[in-house]
Motif scaffolding. Structure first.
Motif, PDB file in Angstrom:
ATOM      1  N   ALA A   1      -5.322  -2.371  31.917  1.00 28.60           N
ATOM      2  CA  ALA A   1      -6.265  -3.195  31.177  1.00 28.60           C
ATOM      3  C   ALA A   1      -6.316  -2.784  29.709  1.00 28.60           C
ATOM      4  O   ALA A   1      -6.294  -1.599  29.386  1.00 28.60           O
ATOM      5  N   TYR A   2      -6.366  -3.800  28.844  1.00 27.22           N
ATOM      6  CA  TYR A   2      -6.494  -3.594  27.402  1.00 27.22           C
ATOM      7  C   TYR A   2      -7.467  -4.623  26.849  1.00 27.22           C
ATOM      8  O   TYR A   2      -7.661  -5.682  27.444  1.00 27.22           O
ATOM      9  N   LEU A   3      -8.003  -4.336  25.680  1.00 25.81           N
ATOM     10  CA  LEU A   3      -8.807  -5.326  24.979  1.00 25.81           C
ATOM     11  C   LEU A   3      -7.879  -6.373  24.376  1.00 25.81           C
ATOM     12  O   LEU A   3      -6.775  -6.051  23.918  1.00 25.81           O
ATOM     13  N   ALA A   4      -8.318  -7.610  24.349  1.00 25.04           N
ATOM     14  CA  ALA A   4      -7.502  -8.693  23.801  1.00 25.04           C
ATOM     15  C   ALA A   4      -7.090  -8.400  22.360  1.00 25.04           C
ATOM     16  O   ALA A   4      -5.977  -8.737  21.943  1.00 25.04           O
ATOM     17  N   LYS A   5      -7.952  -7.744  21.585  1.00 28.81           N
ATOM     18  CA  LYS A   5      -7.619  -7.470  20.188  1.00 28.81           C
ATOM     19  C   LYS A   5      -6.390  -6.585  20.059  1.00 28.81           C
ATOM     20  O   LYS A   5      -5.655  -6.686  19.079  1.00 28.81           O
ATOM     21  N   GLN A   6      -6.111  -5.734  21.056  1.00 30.69           N
ATOM     22  CA  GLN A   6      -4.924  -4.889  21.012  1.00 30.69           C
ATOM     23  C   GLN A   6      -3.655  -5.732  21.159  1.00 30.69           C
ATOM     24  O   GLN A   6      -2.649  -5.447  20.515  1.00 30.69           O
ATOM     25  N   PHE A   7      -3.710  -6.749  21.995  1.00 34.52           N
ATOM     26  CA  PHE A   7      -2.564  -7.643  22.138  1.00 34.52           C
ATOM     27  C   PHE A   7      -2.420  -8.524  20.901  1.00 34.52           C
ATOM     28  O   PHE A   7      -1.313  -8.807  20.454  1.00 34.52           O
ATOM     29  N   ARG A   8      -3.523  -8.954  20.351  1.00 27.33           N
ATOM     30  CA  ARG A   8      -3.509  -9.861  19.206  1.00 27.33           C
ATOM     31  C   ARG A   8      -2.921  -9.223  17.950  1.00 27.33           C
ATOM     32  O   ARG A   8      -2.557  -9.927  17.018  1.00 27.33           O
ATOM     33  N   GLU A   9      -2.805  -7.909  17.934  1.00 23.66           N
ATOM     34  CA  GLU A   9      -2.194  -7.217  16.798  1.00 23.66           C
ATOM     35  C   GLU A   9      -0.674  -7.361  16.790  1.00 23.66           C
ATOM     36  O   GLU A   9      -0.038  -7.105  15.767  1.00 23.66           O
ATOM     37  N   TYR A  10      -0.097  -7.749  17.899  1.00 24.29           N
ATOM     38  CA  TYR A  10       1.355  -7.945  17.978  1.00 24.29           C
ATOM     39  C   TYR A  10       1.721  -9.202  17.180  1.00 24.29           C
ATOM     40  O   TYR A  10       1.147 -10.271  17.401  1.00 24.29           O
ATOM     41  N   PRO A  11       2.680  -9.100  16.235  1.00 22.65           N
ATOM     42  CA  PRO A  11       3.013 -10.244  15.373  1.00 22.65           C
ATOM     43  C   PRO A  11       3.465 -11.502  16.129  1.00 22.65           C
ATOM     44  O   PRO A  11       3.215 -12.613  15.672  1.00 22.65           O
TER      45      PRO A  11
END
Length: 114
Positions: free
Chosen positions: A10-20
């Motif tokens: 599990a991760y916070l969505a913001k961590q995925f959203r940092e991927y270009p």
């Protein structure tokens, strides 16, 4: 029937959203139950930066623990996998087999009456 993988994290969505190269398939979010005008209805969940999403063993991101449901991101590339390893510290654990030793039978001593 929903398929559960062997591993997800599990991760916070913001961590995925940092991927270009991140894109979200918002149409696949989980449904939430909400009360509207005294009736319980299901509505699409709104993803925020603090929403929990799951990175599956196959590098697909889902909105839930099942690897074949609620798929939010499935553009799996070498760059995505590298991002997961380097930025998210995602590693699939290797479980070594455990050898269970059986107890040795207790030795019994016999005494002779001579």
């Amino acid at each position: 029937m929903a398929e559960m993988g062997k591993y997800c994290k599990a991760y916070l969505a913001k961590q995925f959203r940092e991927y270009p190269g991140w894109t979200e398939n918002a149409a696949n979010v989980r449904k939430e139950k909400k009360e509207v005008d005294g009736k319980e209805v299901e509505v699409d969940r709104q993803l925020t930066d603090d929403s929990i999403l799951y990175l599956q063993e196959n590098y697909i991101v889902t909105d839930g623990i099942f690897k074949d449901q609620n798929i939010i991101f499935d553009n799996v590339t070498d760059e995505w996998q590298q991002y997961c390893h380097e930025q998210l510290a995602f590693e699939i654990p290797v479980y070594e087999p455990i050898e269970i030793k059986h107890a040795e039978p207790a030795e019994t001593t016999t005494t002779s009456n001579s």
